[in-house]
Design an enzyme around this catalytic site. Structure first.
Site, PDB file in Angstrom:
ATOM      1  N   GLU A   1      24.780  44.166  10.596  1.00 38.96           N
ATOM      2  CA  GLU A   1      24.952  44.581  11.996  1.00 38.96           C
ATOM      3  C   GLU A   1      24.530  43.459  12.929  1.00 38.96           C
ATOM      4  OE1 GLU A   1      22.212  47.809  12.229  1.00 38.96           O
ATOM      5  OE2 GLU A   1      23.380  49.097  10.889  1.00 38.96           O
TER       6      GLU A   1
ATOM      7  N   LYS B   1      22.304  41.881  15.848  1.00 40.54           N
ATOM      8  CA  LYS B   1      20.967  42.189  16.352  1.00 40.54           C
ATOM      9  C   LYS B   1      21.025  42.146  17.871  1.00 40.54           C
ATOM     10  CE  LYS B   1      16.072  41.258  15.819  1.00 40.54           C
ATOM     11  NZ  LYS B   1      15.707  41.128  17.226  1.00 40.54           N
TER      12      LYS B   1
ATOM     13  N   ASP C   1      20.124  42.291  21.741  1.00 39.16           N
ATOM     14  CA  ASP C   1      18.979  41.743  22.459  1.00 39.16           C
ATOM     15  C   ASP C   1      18.643  42.629  23.649  1.00 39.16           C
ATOM     16  OD1 ASP C   1      16.947  40.069  22.994  1.00 39.16           O
ATOM     17  OD2 ASP C   1      18.175  38.371  23.648  1.00 39.16           O
TER      18      ASP C   1
ATOM     19  N   TYR D   1      21.501  52.299  15.746  1.00 42.74           N
ATOM     20  CA  TYR D   1      21.476  51.510  14.511  1.00 42.74           C
ATOM     21  C   TYR D   1      20.611  52.118  13.403  1.00 42.74           C
ATOM     22  CZ  TYR D   1      17.383  49.378  16.853  1.00 42.74           C
ATOM     23  OH  TYR D   1      16.214  49.163  17.513  1.00 42.74           O
TER      24      TYR D   1
ATOM     25  N   LYS E   1      18.218  35.080  12.575  1.00 43.88           N
ATOM     26  CA  LYS E   1      18.311  34.743  13.990  1.00 43.88           C
ATOM     27  C   LYS E   1      19.289  33.605  14.278  1.00 43.88           C
ATOM     28  CE  LYS E   1      15.449  36.084  16.654  1.00 43.88           C
ATOM     29  NZ  LYS E   1      14.235  36.771  17.096  1.00 43.88           N
TER      30      LYS E   1
ATOM     31  N   CYS F   1      26.439  15.477  53.173  1.00 46.60           N
ATOM     32  CA  CYS F   1      27.184  15.579  51.928  1.00 46.60           C
ATOM     33  C   CYS F   1      27.015  14.313  51.098  1.00 46.60           C
ATOM     34  CB  CYS F   1      28.670  15.809  52.253  1.00 46.60           C
ATOM     35  SG  CYS F   1      29.740  15.753  50.810  1.00 46.60           S
TER      36      CYS F   1
ATOM     37  N   CYS G   1      30.819  12.611  50.997  1.00 45.41           N
ATOM     38  CA  CYS G   1      31.514  12.024  52.145  1.00 45.41           C
ATOM     39  C   CYS G   1      30.599  11.742  53.320  1.00 45.41           C
ATOM     40  CB  CYS G   1      32.677  12.912  52.581  1.00 45.41           C
ATOM     41  SG  CYS G   1      32.161  14.396  53.474  1.00 45.41           S
TER      42      CYS G   1
ATOM     43  N   CYS H   1      29.762  21.593  53.118  1.00 46.25           N
ATOM     44  CA  CYS H   1      30.063  20.298  53.697  1.00 46.25           C
ATOM     45  C   CYS H   1      31.102  20.527  54.783  1.00 46.25           C
ATOM     46  CB  CYS H   1      30.616  19.364  52.622  1.00 46.25           C
ATOM     47  SG  CYS H   1      31.479  17.950  53.316  1.00 46.25           S
TER      48      CYS H   1
ATOM     49  N   CYS I   1      36.377  14.926  52.916  1.00 46.51           N
ATOM     50  CA  CYS I   1      35.538  14.976  51.722  1.00 46.51           C
ATOM     51  C   CYS I   1      36.397  14.926  50.454  1.00 46.51           C
ATOM     52  CB  CYS I   1      34.699  16.244  51.735  1.00 46.51           C
ATOM     53  SG  CYS I   1      33.494  16.252  50.420  1.00 46.51           S
TER      54      CYS I   1
HETATM   55  S1  IVH Z   1      16.765  48.108  12.707  1.00 48.23           S
HETATM   56  C1  IVH Z   1      13.457  49.174  10.262  1.00 48.23           C
HETATM   57  N1  IVH Z   1      18.973  47.141  13.663  1.00 48.23           N
HETATM   58  O1  IVH Z   1      15.186  44.385  16.583  1.00 48.23           O
HETATM   59  C2  IVH Z   1      14.259  48.418  11.176  1.00 48.23           C
HETATM   60  N2  IVH Z   1      16.961  46.710  14.819  1.00 48.23           N
HETATM   61  O2  IVH Z   1      12.172  43.755  15.253  1.00 48.23           O
HETATM   62  C3  IVH Z   1      14.267  48.940  12.541  1.00 48.23           C
HETATM   63  N3  IVH Z   1      17.265  45.413  16.867  1.00 48.23           N
HETATM   64  O3  IVH Z   1      12.735  46.631  17.583  1.00 48.23           O
HETATM   65  C4  IVH Z   1      15.164  48.188  13.388  1.00 48.23           C
HETATM   66  N4  IVH Z   1      19.444  45.220  16.728  1.00 48.23           N
HETATM   67  O4  IVH Z   1      14.827  46.497  18.976  1.00 48.23           O
HETATM   68  C5  IVH Z   1      17.654  47.236  13.806  1.00 48.23           C
HETATM   69  N5  IVH Z   1      21.029  46.383  14.408  1.00 48.23           N
HETATM   70  C6  IVH Z   1      19.701  46.477  14.548  1.00 48.23           C
HETATM   71  C7  IVH Z   1      19.034  45.903  15.651  1.00 48.23           C
HETATM   72  C8  IVH Z   1      17.650  46.028  15.746  1.00 48.23           C
HETATM   73  C9  IVH Z   1      18.380  44.926  17.436  1.00 48.23           C
HETATM   74  C10 IVH Z   1      15.918  45.207  17.418  1.00 48.23           C
HETATM   75  C11 IVH Z   1      15.122  46.443  17.599  1.00 48.23           C
HETATM   76  C12 IVH Z   1      13.849  46.245  16.844  1.00 48.23           C
HETATM   77  C13 IVH Z   1      13.849  44.778  16.591  1.00 48.23           C
HETATM   78  C14 IVH Z   1      13.299  44.474  15.208  1.00 48.23           C
END
Ligand code: IVH
Length: 787
Positions: free
Chosen positions: A118, A120, A122, A230, A319, A413, A416, A431, A437
């Site tokens: 999946e 991750k 943010d 998730y 990451k 500017c 010019c 400007c 210019c």
């Molecule tokens: S699973 C047991 N899946 O990442 C695992 N976390 O440090 C529980 N996060 O606090 C998290 N995308 O905020 C999981 N596809 C994803 C995620 C995800 C983002 C974040 C979440 C969590 C941190 C893990």
């Protein structure tokens, strides 16, 4: 969907409406596949609101009307998570991923296990609790054991289901996932905040966290947040399937948004392939991600592996390179855009951000620099996400060296040398060397040649691009020196540059017809009208109607081009802002030189006339003085100032005592003297008074008859239907030349309506209001009689 027989009871209709709206929300926000039009949605919402107001006993926190946000609370209650919210260990390299997989293989004694993979997200983690299919509580992750109750805020997030879809849901279901702010929403939010001079969000994650932790849910409701599921927490009453990926599918069926990018992969290699695929898509995604997550798909295997401390052994986050980095500001420069907008940018010690080397970051505008207090030498956080230009997010104050200075927008500017001007209330500085210019060249020449300006047929943007790039023209005036040979040579150079030389040219044949046509079109544009010419100069804020007003009132270019700006405001509809912009433009020597060059190049304004004698009344000293924008000096106070024996001349020399004698209040007098103490102001005051007198002298030489008395002066005309002998635009232009104001809609103020073929509602309205109606023949007769 709307054509149904009305149900028996309000309760039944409320239930029905909630279902329809929930369904529409789900289709729109989760599936991104709207089923009904916005207007229909609004109608259903209004009907539901009305019923809920009329029947308070039917209120329900899971109703879609609850999404607008409840009343604020004083603090968030604590929520204990029955199942701890874990966090993930990180991997930064392929080796670490291989090691993670190897350990699972070893401990479970399996080969190449299958992983749920999946993105991750943010944002920030939350847990949603559902009882019998209804959303009852939402909490932040907090420390994993205890979080904050943000139920009211989460209700406002459109992708959080308030009621589950389908059936056979568990009696209790906890769903975990991420609240995030989509990139486009984040950008739009900041764009608006910057324009309003407000506080900008540092990045979408902070935007999401800050928005969710508002004590007033109505604030959260106004923020564009979204949610992805998730994982699950507590589940009671139903057995879920044995694989994580299947559980996610179940959540989808119940109406939760689950990322389409989620999938499964086999072994370390499958995971790494996924990492690279998502990495390549990362910049194009509508939301920020900071990596991907691999989870052992088999839930029994997960249980067997368990966790160490707060991190599970069965999952890891791989990451991506960070989208924010720290670096140092070496310089702050100003870029001038095609429209003259001056945008400050930080020149950085090169730094790797999100996989790209960044050497420059935008600072947006002077307000933003001031807000962040970015200085040369500062260490800053730079952010690069998606296809957005890298920007400076904040300064690291602890690392500021000694002796730095706050930054200010340069006065001139860098390209010019014309003045950089920032008008009151505007965020953007510009400007003012519109015609000279180099940064604005293509744009200003393109505008100059456009149909509603000088109307040079065939001179399009691409051609202008080439003419400028190859150095054939530097200003609009250079157009009038171009020969057929120049155009042919320009084409040859452009073809050579692009490697597109046609065979015919290689064979020595050169077509010149197109160049003949262009030179002819340029020649035709030489004879023009004052309003077209003024519009063509591309002065900030001067569109066609302002250009027309200037032309009508002042009559000649010579009169206008040397007028101090306060005098321009005596024309109705020209305010201080517009007048100042014209003044700034005309104060730039470069612009004046281009005007000279245009006239020397044979441009001839054919409708030059004396200034309108109507100006006499508007040049009263009090009006002119009030136009200078002197603090506290209203027209009434200005009248007081010129009432003495010296008249308007008093303004340049009078002192505090003199002002007191005239009965001027102390505050007004001191504001005036303070203003006049500045040499630039004194100069403007003197020039304005001298110019006023010169204009009045000129007007005095005109015979008493009002030279500006055009046949349709002061009349408002509306055109409707199709005219057979001329286009709407032509009719409008000719009527305006006769002094009429052409309006788009019929009102009591309309003098008469010209009705062509198939005239519709405007004609009906004119009949209704008893307004005079002209046919085309009558219009034609008027126009013919006033050629
Ligand atoms: S699973 C047991 N899946 O990442 C695992 N976390 O440090 C529980 N996060 O606090 C998290 N995308 O905020 C999981 N596809 C994803 C995620 C995800 C983002 C974040 C979440 C969590 C941190 C893990």
């Amino acid at each position: 969907m709307t054509a149904h027989t009305p149900p028996a009871s309000p309760a039944a209709r409320v239930a029905e409406l909630r279902e329809l709206i929930d369904d529409a929300n789900y289709r729109y926000h989760v599936l991104d596949d709207p089923a009904i039009a916005d207007i229909e949605y609004d109608r259903l919402m209004r009907e539901l609101e009305a019923l809920e107001t009329a029947h308070p006993e039917l209120a329900d926190p899971a109703s879609p009307t609850a999404r607008v946000g409840a009343a604020p609370s004083r603090e968030f209650a604590e929520v204990r998570h029955a199942i701890r919210m874990l966090s993930l260990a990180n991997a930064f390299s392929d080796e670490e991923v291989a090691e993670f997989v190897r350990r699972i293989e070893e401990q479970l004694d399996i080969r190449e296990p299958s992983f749920a993979v999946e993105p991750k997200f943010d944002g920030l983690a939350i847990s949603l609790r559902y009882e019998d299919g209804r959303f009852v509580q939402g909490a932040t992750r907090g420390d994993g054991e205890t979080g904050e109750d943000v139920t009211a805020n989460l209700r406002t997030v459109k992708t959080v289901p308030l009621r589950l879809r389908g059936d056979d849901w568990p009696h209790v279901l906890e769903v975990r996932g991420e609240i995030y702010m989509p990139r486009a929403a984040f950008e739009a939010w900041n764009e608006k905040a910057r324009a309003a001079g407000g506080k900008v969000l540092a990045n979408p994650r902070n935007g999401a966290a800050g928005s969710l932790r508002q004590l007033d849910p109505r604030i959260t409701a106004a923020r564009p947040l979204a949610f992805y599921a998730y994982a699950v927490g507590v589940v009671e009453g139903v057995d879920l399937p044995p694989l994580h990926s299947q559980v996610m599918q179940r959540l989808r069926d119940w109406g939760f948004p689950v990322a389409e990018l989620a999938g499964t992969a086999r072994g370390a290699q499958g995971c790494l392939d996924y990492y690279r695929r998502i990495g390549a898509e990362r910049d194009a995604l509508p939301f920020d991600i900071d990596g991907v997550v691999y989870k052992l798909d088999d839930l029994a295997g997960q249980r067997e592996l368990g966790s160490v401390g707060r991190t599970p052994r069965w999952a890891i986050a791989h990451k991506f390179p960070a989208q924010e980095q720290q670096t140092r500001v070496e310089a702050i420069i100003v870029n001038i855009g095609r429209t003259g907008a001056a945008t400050p940018a930080a020149v950085l010690v090169p730094v790797h951000v999100g996989g790209v080397t960044v050497t420059n970051a935008t600072l947006h505008n002077a307000d933003q620099v001031a807000r962040l207090d970015v200085r040369i030498g500062d260490t800053v956080i730079v952010r690069r996400a998606g296809d957005v230009i890298p920007e400076v997010v904040r300064v690291v104050p602890e690392l500021r060296p000694d002796g730095t200075q706050p930054w200010g927008m340069p006065t001139h500017c860098p390209i010019c040398g014309s003045e950089i001007v920032r008008e009151e209330g505007e965020v953007v500085a510009r400007c003012s060397g519109e015609l000279v210019c180099p940064a604005q060249r293509v744009q200003s020449i393109f505008h100059f040649a456009s149909r509603r300006a000088m109307d040079i047929e065939g001179l399009g943007e691409r051609l202008i691009d080439d003419l400028v790039a190859l150095g054939f023209v530097k200003s609009p005036a250079d157009l009038y020196a171009l020969t057929v040979a120049d155009f042919v040579e320009m084409r040859r150079q452009a073809d050579e540059r692009d490697g597109t030389t046609p065979e015919s040219v290689k064979a020595g044949k050169v077509a010149t017809k197109w160049a003949d046509n262009l030179v002819e079109a340029i020649d035709r544009s030489r004879v023009t009208t004052l309003d077209r010419f003024l519009h063509a100069l591309g002065i900030e804020h001067v569109g066609e109607s302002t250009a027309k007003a200037l032309a009508t009132w002042f009559g000649s270019l010579e009169c206008i081009r040397h007028l101090p700006w306060p005098l321009l405001t005596v024309v109705p509809d020209i305010g201080g802002e517009v007048a100042r912009a014209i003044g700034h433009f005309l104060e730039q020597e470069g612009n004046q030189r281009v005007i000279d060059a245009l006239l020397a190049g044979g441009v001839r304004i054919e409708d030059t006339h004396a200034p309108s004698t109507k100006l006499r009344a508007r040049l009263a000293p009090a009006i002119v003085l009030a136009a200078l924008g002197i603090p506290k000096l209203t027209e009434k106070r200005a009248a007081q100032l010129v009432a003495g024996p010296d008249g308007a001349a008093a303004a340049t020399s009078i002192d505090a005592e003199g002002l007191a004698t005239l009965g001027m209040p102390e505050a007004v007098a001191s504001a005036f003297l303070e203003w006049r103490a500045q040499p630039a102001h004194r100069g403007l005051l003197k020039r304005t008074l001298v110019a006023t007198q010169a204009l009045l002298d000129e007007l005095a030489t005109l015979d008493g008859g009002d030279n500006s008395c055009l046949p349709l002066d002061g009349r408002t005309v509306v055109l409707t239907g199709t005219l057979s002998s001329l286009s709407r635009d032509e009719a409008k232009e000719r009527l305006e030349r006769l002094g009429a104001k052409v309006a788009g809609s019929v009102s009591k103020k309309t003098s008469f309506v010209v009705a062509g073929e198939e005239a519709g509602s405007k004609l009906a309205k004119a009949h209704e209001l008893g307004i005079e109606i002209w046919d085309e023949a009558r219009l034609q007769a008027l126009l013919d009689g006033n050629r």
